[in-house]
Design a protein around this motif. Sequence first.
Motif, PDB file in Angstrom:
ATOM      1  N   ILE A  56       0.845  -1.186   0.000  1.00 54.40           N
ATOM      2  CA  ILE A  56       0.000   0.000   0.000  1.00 54.40           C
ATOM      3  C   ILE A  56       0.880   1.235   0.000  1.00 54.40           C
ATOM      4  CG2 ILE A  56      -0.202   0.216   2.514  1.00 54.40           C
ATOM      5  CD1 ILE A  56      -3.239   0.796   1.989  1.00 54.40           C
ATOM      6  N   VAL A  58     -11.928  -2.101   2.599  1.00 56.00           N
ATOM      7  CA  VAL A  58     -12.108  -0.946   1.732  1.00 56.00           C
ATOM      8  C   VAL A  58     -12.313   0.298   2.587  1.00 56.00           C
ATOM      9  CG1 VAL A  58     -13.514   0.088  -0.091  1.00 56.00           C
ATOM     10  CG2 VAL A  58     -13.133  -2.377  -0.062  1.00 56.00           C
ATOM     11  N   THR A 103      -5.907  -1.463   3.615  1.00 47.85           N
ATOM     12  CA  THR A 103      -6.435  -0.304   2.909  1.00 47.85           C
ATOM     13  C   THR A 103      -5.909   0.959   3.578  1.00 47.85           C
ATOM     14  OG1 THR A 103      -8.471   0.674   1.997  1.00 47.85           O
ATOM     15  CG2 THR A 103      -8.530   0.030   4.300  1.00 47.85           C
TER      16      THR A 103
END
Length: 471
Positions: free
Chosen positions: A275, A368, A322
Motif C-alpha cells: 500500500i 475498503v 487499505t
Amino acid sequence: MHSRESSGGGFDGAGQTHPSCSASTLTIVVGDTRFCEEKTLLVQGCDYFQALYRSGMKECRQEVLHLQSLPARGFFIAMSVLRGETPVLDGDDIVEAIQCAAFLQTSPLMKHLIDIIDSDNCLLMCHTAATFGLTELCHAAALFIRNVYADVGAEVRKAFPSELTSYVESLTPTMFVAVGAHVTCGVDKTVHPACRTICYLDEVGDSWKVLTDLPLEASTSMAGVTVLDNRLYVVGGVHGLHKQVVDSCFCYSIDTNSWNRFSSPSQLRYNLSLIGVDGRLYAIGGEYNREAMSSVETYEVTTGRWGFAAHLPRPAAGAACTKAMSRVFVCLWKPMETSEIYELLPKRDAWQLVTTLIRRQSYGHCLVGHRDNLYVIRNGPSDDFLRCMMDCYNLTSGQWSSLPGHFANSKGSLFTAVVRGNSVLTLNRSMTLEFAIENRTWKPRRQMKGFPRSGSVWTFLLQPPGALLLQ
C-alpha cells in the motif's frame, strides 16, 4: 466539528486560555480568543511560524502574538490537526480551516482537507481553495468533482465562475484499471501475451483496452501491487514453474507510458500486501520459503531507500489492507471467527489494535476505506461460501454496523473493490459493477463489461494524461 481524539487545549469556545503558558509555549490571540500552543508544534507544522522565528523580528521574542485577521474556530481546527487529530468538518468549519491553511501555510491541515473531500463538500472546497490561492487543494477537489461530474456538473456550471468551470472540465476522469494476478514472467512461450497486459475500462465505449504490457521480468503472481501518486508499483511475487521469488521491483508511469526498475526490499517476499501513503510504500507481511512473515518494510520514493518498520502483531500473508484518511489499516484473521483491524502509527513505529469483528464461520477477504469508514467484505457461512457479507466500522464514532442485504460473487467480485469518489468499482469475468455509497449502504448503480481474464485480478485507479482520451 467532530474528532477521534480530545483536543490538546487552546480553544474552549468562551475566549479563555487553558492552563498558563510556559517558556516553551506561545500565547496566540485570535479575535477575542486566546490559545496557548507549543512553539515546537507551531514551527514544525506552519511555514508562517517557521519564517517568523527565523526572521529575528521583534514578534518572535514576544510572549503574546495577535492574529486578528483569522477566525478562531479555523485556528482551533489547525491546531487540532497539528496535534494529530482527524476532525470531521462541516461547511463553516471548512471555509475557516481553508482561510487558516492559506495564512499559516500549514501542510498537515492542507493534507487533512484533501483527505476529507467528498460529494457533500467538494464544490465548497474547490471554490474556497481557489479564492484563497490553495492550488493543491483546489486541484484535488476539482479532480474529485470531475470524477462525479455526472452528478454535480449542473451545479458546477451554475455556481462556479467560468474560469474555474473550465479548469474542472479540462481534467480527465480517473480510470479503472485491472491486471490479472496469475501471470508467469520470463520467456515462457506457453503464456499468452494478452495475459501480460494491464488494461483500463473505456466507460463510454463499455470495453476494456490495453494500457501497457508488463515488463518480461515482472510478475503479478502473488506480488504486491498498488498505486502511489499516480504511479503503479509491483513488488515481489513469484515466477517460473518452481515459484522462484522475483528479486526486482517495477514502477509504471502513466504520464510517460514507461516502466522503471527500483530496488527490492531487504527481505524478498511474495503473497505480501502493498500500500502507498504519503510518498511511501509499505510492504506488509507476506511469505518466504513458504513461511508467513510479520516483518514490514517501507520504501521512501524520494530517496529510493527501503527501511524496516514495526512488525505486524503476528505473521500474515495476503492480509487485507487499505488506507482511509491517509492512515494505513490491515485486517488480520484469527481462526475461527475473529477479524482484527490494526492501524500503523508511523510516529510511534507501532501497530495499534483499532477494533475487533466477530462473525460466526467467516473471515475477511477485503478491506475498503471510504471517508472515515472501513468496510470489511467477507464470505458468508460455510454452507454458502459464495455469499458476500459486509460490515462497516466508522473511525470517528468507533461503531460497527452491518450493511443490509448481501452480495453474491455472481454480481461482481467484491474482493477487488476500489473507491472512486462516492462509488465503488468491482468486477469479475461477466461484469463490472459500480456501487453508489449512500449513508454507508452500497447500492448497485451501473453495470459494464466484465474483465475477460481468469483467476485473481488486481484493480486500481490511475489518472491519465489528457492525450490518452483523445486517441
